[in-house]
Scaffold this motif. Sequence first.
Motif, PDB file in Angstrom:
ATOM      1  N   GLU A 165       0.350   2.983  -9.050  1.00  0.00           N
ATOM      2  CA  GLU A 165      -0.081   1.488  -9.181  1.00  0.00           C
ATOM      3  C   GLU A 165       0.781   0.454  -9.400  1.00  0.00           C
ATOM      4  N   THR A 166       0.545  -0.662  -9.189  1.00  0.00           N
ATOM      5  CA  THR A 166       1.486  -1.844  -9.213  1.00  0.00           C
ATOM      6  C   THR A 166       2.307  -2.058 -10.578  1.00  0.00           C
ATOM      7  N   LYS A 176       2.957   1.554  -3.394  1.00  0.00           N
ATOM      8  CA  LYS A 176       1.905   1.958  -4.282  1.00  0.00           C
ATOM      9  C   LYS A 176       1.598   3.514  -4.059  1.00  0.00           C
ATOM     10  N   GLU A 232       1.067  -1.109  -0.019  1.00  0.00           N
ATOM     11  CA  GLU A 232       0.072  -0.173  -0.142  1.00  0.00           C
ATOM     12  C   GLU A 232       0.904   1.184   0.000  1.00  0.00           C
TER      13      GLU A 232
END
Length: 161
Positions: A118-119, A113, A110
């Motif tokens: 984002e991933t 990110k 978390e």
Amino acid sequence: MEKSPDAELLGSIRTVIRLARIVQQACEEAGLTLAQYRALNSAVNGEQRAYELARYTAVSRPAVSALTNGMVRAGLIERSDAARDGRGVLFSITQHGVDTLRGAEDLLVERIKDVLGETGDALGAFRALRVDEIEAALDAQADKDFGPAGRRAWAGRAKNG
């Protein structure tokens, strides 16, 4: 004016240190120190002797005693006698340790990110770091510092998860 390679390297090191602070804060929020997180990350792959935990956590052999004693008291790992020779002590992760590790890892993902995106974006940034090469270099340094590993239970941890 062009930066020297050492100045550029130092800038990269400073960035890694800043990122490490975010990781440290996430671990602390989960109730772990970085050394405890590294120890749990190793122990989740199976029983470990104290020297194996010392090697993976990058703490001295004397310091690993304090680390493991605190983790046993916190219920994160448990101590048992080594059945093979009766002389050694083995440490294994408890269910509480697994749950704590997973909670810390959820927070780590978390927080990273939040910083890197984002991933896919975060993975792209880490791939640029050439993590596999860094892992190999860290293992080679551990060989120098602690001697060759008797077994590498943590090998492939980044790939296997």
